[in-house]
Design a protein around this motif. Structure first.
Motif, PDB file in Angstrom:
ATOM      1  N   THR A  99       0.870  -1.166   0.000  1.00  0.00           N
ATOM      2  CA  THR A  99       0.000   0.000   0.000  1.00  0.00           C
ATOM      3  C   THR A  99       0.906   1.214   0.000  1.00  0.00           C
ATOM      4  O   THR A  99       1.800   1.333   0.834  1.00  0.00           O
ATOM      5  CB  THR A  99      -0.910   0.037   1.247  1.00  0.00           C
ATOM      6  OG1 THR A  99      -1.708  -1.147   1.254  1.00  0.00           O
ATOM      7  CG2 THR A  99      -1.802   1.261   1.234  1.00  0.00           C
TER       8      THR A  99
ATOM      9  N   SER B 250       0.860   5.495  -0.266  1.00  0.00           N
ATOM     10  CA  SER B 250       0.072   6.730  -0.214  1.00  0.00           C
ATOM     11  C   SER B 250       1.000   7.930  -0.259  1.00  0.00           C
ATOM     12  O   SER B 250       2.004   7.973   0.439  1.00  0.00           O
ATOM     13  CB  SER B 250      -0.751   6.803   1.073  1.00  0.00           C
ATOM     14  OG  SER B 250      -1.728   5.801   1.097  1.00  0.00           O
TER      15      SER B 250
ATOM     16  N   THR C 136      -4.644  13.481  -1.489  1.00  0.00           N
ATOM     17  CA  THR C 136      -3.990  12.210  -1.222  1.00  0.00           C
ATOM     18  C   THR C 136      -4.220  11.241  -2.370  1.00  0.00           C
ATOM     19  O   THR C 136      -5.329  11.141  -2.894  1.00  0.00           O
ATOM     20  CB  THR C 136      -4.532  11.586   0.086  1.00  0.00           C
ATOM     21  OG1 THR C 136      -4.345  12.517   1.148  1.00  0.00           O
ATOM     22  CG2 THR C 136      -3.830  10.293   0.419  1.00  0.00           C
TER      23      THR C 136
ATOM     24  N   SER D 167      -3.581   7.149  -3.140  1.00  0.00           N
ATOM     25  CA  SER D 167      -3.205   5.850  -2.566  1.00  0.00           C
ATOM     26  C   SER D 167      -3.402   4.754  -3.591  1.00  0.00           C
ATOM     27  O   SER D 167      -4.387   4.757  -4.336  1.00  0.00           O
ATOM     28  CB  SER D 167      -4.060   5.533  -1.337  1.00  0.00           C
ATOM     29  OG  SER D 167      -3.826   6.453  -0.319  1.00  0.00           O
TER      30      SER D 167
ATOM     31  N   TYR E 139      -8.164   8.469  -4.727  1.00  0.00           N
ATOM     32  CA  TYR E 139      -7.679   9.843  -4.797  1.00  0.00           C
ATOM     33  C   TYR E 139      -8.634  10.704  -3.982  1.00  0.00           C
ATOM     34  O   TYR E 139      -9.843  10.679  -4.203  1.00  0.00           O
ATOM     35  CB  TYR E 139      -7.626  10.320  -6.249  1.00  0.00           C
ATOM     36  CG  TYR E 139      -7.179  11.754  -6.380  1.00  0.00           C
ATOM     37  CD1 TYR E 139      -5.874  12.125  -6.049  1.00  0.00           C
ATOM     38  CD2 TYR E 139      -8.047  12.739  -6.825  1.00  0.00           C
ATOM     39  CE1 TYR E 139      -5.460  13.442  -6.157  1.00  0.00           C
ATOM     40  CE2 TYR E 139      -7.630  14.048  -6.940  1.00  0.00           C
ATOM     41  CZ  TYR E 139      -6.338  14.398  -6.604  1.00  0.00           C
ATOM     42  OH  TYR E 139      -5.922  15.707  -6.708  1.00  0.00           O
TER      43      TYR E 139
END
Length: 163
Positions: free
Chosen positions: A69, A71, A79, A81, A103
Motif C-alpha cells: 500500500t 500513499s 492524497t 493511494s 484519490y
C-alpha cells in the motif's frame, strides 16, 4: 462605498494569491521545499485531469512481502493511494477488486469502480532494499456526484515491511 469595499477585497485576494505563488518560488529557490517531486526512493507523482500531483508532504509505503500500500499526501492535503496486490514485475489491471486506486481531493473521494479502470506496470522491485518502482494510469470516480478523473503517474518508494 460598497463598490470600494468589494474592489479592496478583490485586490487583497489577488495580492495574497500572488504572494503565495512568490512565496513558494522563494522557498524552492532557498531549498526549503524542493522544486522537483520527491527523490529516489521517496516519490509519488501524478497528473490528475491535467493538474500535477506530488506527494510532497508525506509518503507512506508498507508491504507484507507480497503486496503493498502506497500513499502520497500533497502539501495542500490531496492524497493518492494505491493498493498493489503483487510486488512482481509486470503489467496488472487496476479495477475495483484488484490493485485499487483512491484519490482524495479536498476531502472528496474518487475510487476505481469498474473491471477495467486502468493498469499498473511494476517496473522494479528489490525485496532486500524494500524498493518499489511503478507507473500507473487509471480512471477514478466519485460515487456521490458521478464525476470522474483521469490519473497517470509513477512511484519510486522505499517501503516498510509489516508481516
Amino acid at each position: 462605498m460598497r463598490h470600494i469595499n468589494i474592489l479592496l477585497l478583490i485586490v487583497s485576494i489577488i495580492t495574497l494569491s500572488a504572494c503565495a505563488k512568490a512565496g513558494q518560488e522563494v522557498a524552492e529557490e532557498l531549498g526549503i521545499i524542493p522544486s522537483t517531486c520527491g527523490s529516489d526512493g521517496a516519490r509519488v507523482q501524478a497528473e490528475v485531469d491535467g493538474s500535477s500531483f506530488c506527494g510532497d508532504a508525506q509518503i507512506i509505503a508498507m508491504s507484507d512481502g507480497h503486496s503493498a500500500t502506497v500513499s502520497g499526501i500533497a502539501l495542500l492535503g490531496n492524497t493518492l493511494s494505491l493498493q498493489l496486490d503483487t510486488l512482481g514485475v509486470g503489467t496488472y489491471t487496476i479495477s475495483e477488486a484488484d490493485n485499487a486506486v483512491l484519490y482524495l481531493s479536498g476531502g472528496t473521494p474518487y475510487t476505481t469502480d469498474s473491471d477495467s479502470a486502468g493498469s499498473v506496470i511494476i517496473t522494479g522491485h528489490d525485496g532486500a532494499a524494500h524498493r518499489l518502482k511503478a507507473t500507473f494510469q487509471a480512471r477514478v470516480r466519485n460515487e456521490m456526484s458521478g464525476s470522474s478523473k483521469a490519473i497517470s503517474g509513477s512511484l519510486d518508494v522505499t517501503y516498510s515491511v509489516n508481516p
